[in-house]
Every structure is written in structure tokens, then in C-alpha cells.
Design a protein around this motif. Sequence first.
Motif, short mmCIF file in Angstrom:
data_model
loop_
_atom_site.label_atom_id
_atom_site.label_comp_id
_atom_site.label_asym_id
_atom_site.label_seq_id
_atom_site.Cartn_x
_atom_site.Cartn_y
_atom_site.Cartn_z
N ILE A 195 -44.17 48.28 26.68
CA ILE A 195 -45.08 49.32 27.17
C ILE A 195 -45.11 49.28 28.70
O ILE A 195 -45.14 48.20 29.30
CB ILE A 195 -46.49 49.12 26.60
N VAL A 196 -45.12 50.45 29.30
CA VAL A 196 -45.18 50.58 30.76
C VAL A 196 -46.53 51.19 31.13
O VAL A 196 -46.97 52.17 30.51
CB VAL A 196 -44.03 51.46 31.28
N THR A 197 -47.21 50.58 32.11
CA THR A 197 -48.51 51.08 32.57
C THR A 197 -48.47 51.37 34.06
O THR A 197 -47.59 50.89 34.79
CB THR A 197 -49.61 50.04 32.29
N ARG A 198 -49.46 52.14 34.50
CA ARG A 198 -49.69 52.37 35.92
C ARG A 198 -51.14 52.03 36.21
O ARG A 198 -52.04 52.69 35.70
CB ARG A 198 -49.39 53.82 36.30
N ASN A 202 -49.49 41.88 20.59
CA ASN A 202 -49.11 41.21 21.85
C ASN A 202 -47.76 41.72 22.35
O ASN A 202 -46.81 40.94 22.52
CB ASN A 202 -49.07 39.69 21.66
N PRO A 203 -47.64 43.01 22.55
CA PRO A 203 -46.36 43.52 23.05
C PRO A 203 -46.19 43.16 24.53
O PRO A 203 -47.13 42.79 25.21
CB PRO A 203 -46.49 45.02 22.87
N LEU A 204 -44.95 43.31 25.00
CA LEU A 204 -44.69 43.14 26.42
C LEU A 204 -45.22 44.37 27.15
O LEU A 204 -44.83 45.50 26.85
CB LEU A 204 -43.19 42.98 26.68
N ILE A 205 -46.13 44.15 28.08
CA ILE A 205 -46.69 45.24 28.89
C ILE A 205 -46.36 44.96 30.35
O ILE A 205 -46.67 43.88 30.87
CB ILE A 205 -48.22 45.34 28.69
N VAL A 206 -45.74 45.92 31.02
CA VAL A 206 -45.35 45.75 32.41
C VAL A 206 -45.83 46.93 33.22
O VAL A 206 -45.97 48.05 32.71
CB VAL A 206 -43.82 45.59 32.56
N GLU A 207 -46.07 46.68 34.51
CA GLU A 207 -46.46 47.75 35.42
C GLU A 207 -45.23 48.57 35.81
O GLU A 207 -44.12 48.05 35.88
CB GLU A 207 -47.12 47.17 36.67
N SER A 208 -45.44 49.83 36.07
CA SER A 208 -44.32 50.72 36.41
C SER A 208 -43.65 50.32 37.72
O SER A 208 -42.53 50.73 38.00
CB SER A 208 -44.81 52.16 36.51
N SER A 209 -44.34 49.53 38.55
CA SER A 209 -43.78 49.13 39.83
C SER A 209 -42.81 47.96 39.73
O SER A 209 -42.16 47.62 40.72
CB SER A 209 -44.91 48.75 40.80
N ILE A 210 -42.71 47.33 38.55
CA ILE A 210 -41.80 46.19 38.40
C ILE A 210 -40.36 46.67 38.56
O ILE A 210 -39.97 47.74 38.08
CB ILE A 210 -42.01 45.50 37.04
N SER A 211 -39.56 45.88 39.26
CA SER A 211 -38.16 46.26 39.44
C SER A 211 -37.39 46.08 38.14
O SER A 211 -37.76 45.25 37.29
CB SER A 211 -37.51 45.42 40.54
N VAL A 212 -36.33 46.84 38.00
CA VAL A 212 -35.51 46.75 36.79
C VAL A 212 -34.90 45.36 36.66
O VAL A 212 -34.87 44.77 35.56
CB VAL A 212 -34.41 47.83 36.82
N MET A 226 -31.50 47.48 43.86
CA MET A 226 -32.28 46.31 43.54
C MET A 226 -33.78 46.65 43.56
O MET A 226 -34.58 45.97 42.93
CB MET A 226 -32.00 45.19 44.54
N LEU A 227 -34.18 47.71 44.28
CA LEU A 227 -35.57 48.09 44.39
C LEU A 227 -35.95 49.14 43.35
O LEU A 227 -37.10 49.58 43.32
CB LEU A 227 -35.84 48.62 45.80
N GLU A 228 -35.05 49.57 42.49
CA GLU A 228 -35.34 50.57 41.49
C GLU A 228 -36.36 50.02 40.51
O GLU A 228 -36.22 48.92 39.99
CB GLU A 228 -34.04 50.94 40.77
N THR A 229 -37.43 50.79 40.25
CA THR A 229 -38.50 50.31 39.39
C THR A 229 -38.38 50.93 38.01
O THR A 229 -37.78 52.00 37.83
CB THR A 229 -39.87 50.65 39.99
N ILE A 230 -39.01 50.26 37.03
CA ILE A 230 -38.93 50.75 35.65
C ILE A 230 -39.72 52.05 35.48
O ILE A 230 -39.44 52.84 34.59
CB ILE A 230 -39.45 49.67 34.68
N GLY A 231 -40.70 52.29 36.40
CA GLY A 231 -41.47 53.52 36.31
C GLY A 231 -40.65 54.77 36.50
O GLY A 231 -41.04 55.84 36.05
N THR A 232 -39.50 54.64 37.18
CA THR A 232 -38.66 55.82 37.42
C THR A 232 -37.84 56.21 36.21
O THR A 232 -37.28 57.30 36.17
CB THR A 232 -37.72 55.56 38.61
N VAL A 233 -37.77 55.32 35.21
CA VAL A 233 -36.91 55.60 34.05
C VAL A 233 -37.63 55.45 32.72
O VAL A 233 -37.07 55.78 31.67
CB VAL A 233 -35.68 54.66 34.07
N ALA A 234 -38.89 54.96 32.73
CA ALA A 234 -39.62 54.82 31.46
C ALA A 234 -39.88 56.19 30.84
O ALA A 234 -40.06 57.19 31.54
CB ALA A 234 -40.95 54.10 31.70
N VAL A 235 -39.94 56.24 29.50
CA VAL A 235 -40.14 57.50 28.77
C VAL A 235 -41.64 57.69 28.51
O VAL A 235 -42.26 56.87 27.81
CB VAL A 235 -39.38 57.49 27.43
N PRO A 236 -42.25 58.74 29.07
CA PRO A 236 -43.69 58.96 28.86
C PRO A 236 -43.99 59.57 27.50
O PRO A 236 -44.36 60.75 27.37
CB PRO A 236 -44.05 59.91 30.01
#
Length: 413
Positions: free
Chosen positions: A114-117, A84-94, A6-16
Amino acid sequence: MIGSEMLETIGTVAVPLPAVSPDMRCEEVDRRFQADPDLGAIAVVEEGRPIGLINRYDLITHLSRDYGRALFARKPVSQLMDRNPLIVESSISVDKLESLIADEHQSALLRGFIVTRAGIYYGVGTALLLLQLGMARSERRNRALERARQQAEEASLSKTRFLANMSHELRTPLNAIIGFAEVIQKQMLGPIGNSRYVEYVDDILSSGQHLLSLINNILDMSKIESGSWRIQPEVTDPVEILETSLRVFRERAVGRGVRLDLVAAPDLYEGFVDRQALRQILLNLVSNAIKFTPPGGHVEIGAAGEADGGFRIWVGDTGIGIAPENIPVVLAPFGQVENDLTRKYEGTGLGLPLVKSLVELHGGRFELDTAPGRGTTVRAWFPPPPGNLPAGKPAPVNSARPSAAASPAAMSD
């Protein structure tokens, strides 16, 4: 563990993926897409911060139209990007991201996101990424659930073995205590010098029998929960078992000032039931009925045949009753309703759950009819015997069985 997922974040799986600048020409971006068939979207970034998203299929659609390539090929990609794409922080949970897409940004499943840090571009996410992630998480969750199930089964088996061994160790000395107490109570080896000792022996005998009953109930419930209780139904006389149960509790009922009645159908001479289980059912029901009925009250034990060849029993009382919201509690193992009225009554809370389980093991039906101040009636229906066994026989002509309600005093005459 399921909880840690439940704590897994999108930053661990986003494609850089490498981003493009807003002034890069559309034809150059198209060449990137052609070079990588799996690339679904590219972020448009200015000074490290995302300002848009160009989707593969949007770009191809524009360039493939009549005169589309001539119009857009040399123009900056910023003219075709999603501003206006969806932009989320890498810390957001899946889990939170999935809820966000489902509730507010369904288009992100097609266009990507898009994923940001800390606001700086990090990578791109796609529907395929979420699908793969979901499948992997489901597989991990299933494995974790299977491990938990196996551990629970092993724990239940260990508990059953422990209770079986413990009950044997406890019942052996208890039976000796009860046996010797009965010898002293009946003064089989001679009179007791002091009458106070007789009272003490009565207390020892009563306490020993009560403790033995509790141990037996705990062990029986454990057997049912583990699936090791095997009923052995046979064609038998259920009323005879009712009468035996009545005799067991007659003295206790008289001592509490409670009247016991037996109401038995005169033509009920055969039922298909496990004798031990039926005896256990009646002992629990009658014991509860007497315990929760105040002096001057009434307990009725009854049995009657059914049209299909089965039979039903009931035990009703004029006791304290149970509130509707507390019925699930008393039907759960070890469940007890704690209040000023019931706290004074002893017991483990296994009586009704054990009765319900034993009835259902027969393929029967259990019913609890109760209300505060109105008393409680428990009914149990037992199915007819299998087709290869007789369903029942008519009552003998010279039957001595009572045809109407009979009190214990009348039956003992």
C-alpha cells in the motif's frame, strides 16, 4: 540521466486504485476482482487510512474451499484481509523500496503493498508494477550508458586529434631549436667567444630534447588509448636495438655516476618484434632506471631467448624502488607517486604505462619486480613469430657478440 533515476519515487508510478471499507462483504469484493482480471490486490481503508490489504488469490482460495463461500461470502472483508501489509510513503525512492522488499518484506512481491501520502491512502503497488518499472529503468539506463559511451569515444577521438596536431606544431620548432643548439654546441661555424655560452647551449639542448621526449610519449600513449597505434612486427635482432639504446644513455649514466651493463645471450640473433616499439620500450625503461638510481648504483639491460622461439628483455636497477601499494599508481597513465623521495624527479608518469601497453600490443607479458630500497626490474616477454616465419637461427660461428656481461666501456673498445 542515470543519477536522476535514483531519485524516482514510488508515488510517481503507484496505481491509485479505489479502496474498500473494512465492513464490505467478501462477495462484493470478489465481484470487483472478477470485473477486473488484472486487479491483484485492494486496500482496506478506514477514515482515509489503510488498515489492511486483501489479495485476490487469498480471497479466491477461501471462497473456493468446501463451504468457503457459505462461510465467508457475507462476512466483512476485514476477517480475511492481511492486517500487517507493507505500507510505504509515496516519497520513498524506488531503489529503497526494492531493498526494503528484498530484505524485510519478500511477501509483498506476491501480496502487493500500500502507498500513502502523509499517512492517507493513495494507491496500491504490485510485483508486476515493480517488474515493469525495473524493465523501463533498465532500458533508460542502457540508453544513457550508450550515449555516455559515444560521448566518451568522441571526446577521446577529439583529444587524439588535438594531441596529434599540437605535437606537430610543437615538434617543428623544437626540432629547429635542438638542431641549432647542436650546431652551436659543436661550434660548427666557428668558436664561441664566451665559455658561459657553451653551458647555456648545453642547457638549451638538454631541455629541448627532454621536452621533445615528453611530447612524443604523450602522443604515443594517446595513440594506444585510441587504438590507432598499429605495430608491425618483423624478424629482427633485438640485441642490436639494446646496444643502440645503451649508447644513447651512456653519457647520461656516466654523468650521474651510474654503471650500465649489457647482458645478452650469445645465441639470440632473431626476435619477432616491432623495431620502433622495442626501441621506445628500451628508451623509457633505461631512462627511468638511470633517473631513479643514485650515484654509485648499477643498471643492467639484458635479453635472452625463450624455448618457444620468443625472447625476453629486462632492465634492472639498484634505485629507490616502489612500494607495493604504489604499483597500480605508476602503471596508470600520468600516475606518479608523490612523496619526499620522488617529488624531485621530473617526468609525466607515462613511461611504465607506455611500456606495458606496447608489450601487450605484441601479445607479450609485462612484469614489474620492485621494492623500496631494493631497486626495480622490469621484464617483458615477446611471443615467437607466426608459424609461417622462421622462429630463429643459431648464432654464427664467427660471432663477435659478447657472451657475458659487458660494461659500456668494454663494448666501446
